[in-house]
Design an enzyme around this catalytic site. Structure first.
Site, short mmCIF file in Angstrom:
data_model
loop_
_atom_site.label_atom_id
_atom_site.label_comp_id
_atom_site.label_asym_id
_atom_site.label_seq_id
_atom_site.Cartn_x
_atom_site.Cartn_y
_atom_site.Cartn_z
N PRO A 288 0.85 -1.52 -0.13
CA PRO A 288 0.01 0.09 0.28
C PRO A 288 1.15 1.10 0.19
CG PRO A 288 0.24 -0.69 2.40
CD PRO A 288 0.95 -2.04 1.36
N ASP A 466 6.24 2.81 1.81
CA ASP A 466 4.89 1.54 1.82
C ASP A 466 4.52 1.89 3.51
OD1 ASP A 466 4.05 -0.48 3.11
OD2 ASP A 466 5.59 -2.01 2.45
N HIS A 467 3.23 2.54 3.16
CA HIS A 467 2.84 2.51 4.53
C HIS A 467 2.35 2.08 5.73
CE1 HIS A 467 0.08 6.29 6.37
NE2 HIS A 467 0.28 7.02 4.76
N ARG A 468 2.97 0.82 5.41
CA ARG A 468 2.93 -0.04 6.62
C ARG A 468 3.54 -0.12 7.66
NH1 ARG A 468 2.90 -5.83 3.27
NH2 ARG A 468 4.44 -4.66 1.80
N CYS A 470 5.59 2.39 7.85
CA CYS A 470 5.82 3.95 8.90
C CYS A 470 4.38 4.78 8.46
CB CYS A 470 6.84 4.45 8.29
SG CYS A 470 6.86 5.84 6.79
#
Length: 496
Positions: A288, A466-468, A470
């Site tokens: 994501p 990658d929003h996972r 941070c």
């Protein structure tokens, strides 16, 4: 005498298949230990495959253009008693220590995985082949220099593991089981149109270009020595005007049954293009990602680079090297971005080393060479490594080790004359910094006398993450810190 099947060996780095692009032996021909029997192309490199068995070729499994899975039969050899299984080096399908191979390849080692089982018998014939996935001791096979010609100034040859194939006999070759006839590749003299009008082509790439363009090589007049057909000859023939009225063209228009639209051509999705497609698709499916960007006054950065290159006797420092130094400083402050996500174990993996990948466009396609240990290099060392890797990428001589293992990517798409981009992350990395073109623009500059308008050199920095791993605070903090260093690069001295 017994017949042994040589399986396509493990080519390393998770590669599971390879396309046959040239055979160097034929059925009925005698081969020696470590003789190169064929050339295959993987998603990473073009690899010349040596056979660890000596004997007579019984069968070739596949024609040029066929894709073979790792572990499937490649060639059958009728071996004699003196070349039995226990007189050979380790079977190629037995994988060697991958970590050691990668480390030695990265250091430029010429041998790996040696003497695992060959030393147990004195007087044994030892295979000297070193291929990712297996290896033995010193070679007894013969190597002949290969003349690479026909590229017309283009650096399109993919990277090779071996650079000296053993050539077929000069008196011709027999077709293999699948109907493909190997092409003899001369050492110093072209084959020429001799012995019944044989077509003078030594390069598999030249044949491929002609095949993809629907060109009959028999109609091409070679400009090389003794009529050798070069790549420039094929390209000139493909670019020539259409044939006379009434004749048949080489391309045929096909109307799609699904859409009703006329198709110009269909290009097989294989090799590097297939790997890029699979990797980007996986990145989009799993990660994501989000992108943030900022316009930056890069005048100070350009002035710093000019100052570093003022001494003509010293190595020139590229803009990419200075940007890499800034990236490394940013990752030191925000180490959570030098990471990946282990989906199976549901863990975020943070790396201690910064292996900096950078995008490089080549004739073979877009590749991402890797500067390993970029965080331990000086700016001058970074410049030297970028120079080396870029030259190797364009010449097609990059080993697999220099194309893998990146933890963060720097993408300078400003070389294409564009300002910004929202790139797809280089899976499995968690972040990528993009730099647009640097152009002169009006910019508000604050001074002691107040704000004033000035012409400055401005660029756009974009940061995809990658929003996972941070949230926006970390990503924004990293981008702002990098932007500040671009505007005031002298601040880098604080961390030295």
């Amino acid at each position: 005498m017994s017949t042994r099947e040589f399986l396509l060996p493990d080519l390393g780095e998770g590669l599971t298949e390879a396309e046959i692009i040239a055979w160097h032996v034929a059925v009925g021909e005698h081969v020696g230990v470590d003789q190169v029997v064929c050339e295959v192309e993987t998603a990473k490199a073009s690899v010349e495959v040596p056979c660890p068995y000596a004997g007579e070729v019984v069968e070739l499994y596949g024609a040029v253009g066929d894709v073979i899975d790792v572990g499937k039969p490649l060639i059958s050899i009728a071996t004699t008693a003196d070349n039995g299984p226990d007189k050979l080096g380790p079977a190629p399908e037995e994988p060697a220590d991958r970590a050691r191979l990668d480390a030695e390849a990265r250091n430029g080692a010429a041998k790996a995985g040696a003497a695992k089982s060959g030393d147990s018998k004195s007087g044994a014939t030892k295979s000297g082949a070193v291929l990712v996935g297996y290896g033995t001791t010193e070679s007894t096979g013969v190597r002949r220099r290969r003349v690479v010609s026909g590229f017309g100034g283009h650096a399109a040859a993919p990277p090779r593991v071996h650079v000296a194939p053993v050539l077929p006999p000069a008196n011709g070759t027999a077709p293999n089981r699948a109907g493909a006839t190997p092409v003899a590749e001369p050492e110093s003299e072209p084959t020429g149109r001799k012995n019944g009008g044989r077509i003078a082509v030594v390069s598999p790439l030249v044949r491929r270009v002609a095949k993809e363009g629907g060109l009959d090589l028999a109609s091409v007049r070679g400009s090389g020595p003794e009529g050798l057909i070069m790549r420039r000859d094929v390209e000139a023939a493909l670019a020539a005007p259409a044939v006379a009225p009434g004749s048949v063209t080489s391309a045929t228009s096909v109307t799609s049954a699904a859409t009703g639209i006329t198709e110009r051509e269909r290009v097989p999705l294989r090799g590097l293009r297939k790997t890029v497609a699979d990797k980007l698709s996986r990145s989009r499916r799993e990660i994501p990602d989000a992108t943030t960007w900022v316009d930056v006054d890069a005048t100070g950065l350009m002035e710093l680079r000019a100052a570093l290159n003022r001494d003509a006797s010293e190595r020139k420092i590229s803009l990419l090297a200075v940007l890499a130094r800034i990236c490394v400083a940013g990752l030191a402050r925000y180490p959570e971005l030098n990471a990946t996500v282990d989906v199976e174990r549901q863990e975020i993996v943070r790396y201690s080393d910064v292996n900096l990948g950078f995008a490089a466009q080549t004739d073979r396609g877009l590749v991402v060479p890797v500067v390993h240990g970029a965080d331990r290099m000086s700016t001058e060392e970074l410049a030297a490594e970028f120079e080396r890797l870029t030259a190797a990428a364009r010449s097609g001589s990059l080993p697999v080790a220099d194309l893998t293992g990146s933890t963060f990517t720097l993408n300078n798409y400003g070389v294409y004359g564009v300002d910004g981009s929202t790139p797809i992350l280089n899976h499995p990395e968690a972040a990528m910094l993009g730099v647009g073109r640097i152009v002169k623009k009006p910019w508000v500059v604050s001074g002691a006398g107040g704000d004033e308008l000035a012409i400055r050199q401005v660029t756009q920095l974009s940061f995809t993450f990658d929003h996972r791993v941070c949230d926006g605070g970390v990503a924004g903090g990293f981008l702002r810190y990098v932007a500040d260093l671009v505007e005031e690069p002298a601040r880098l001295l604080r961390g030295l």
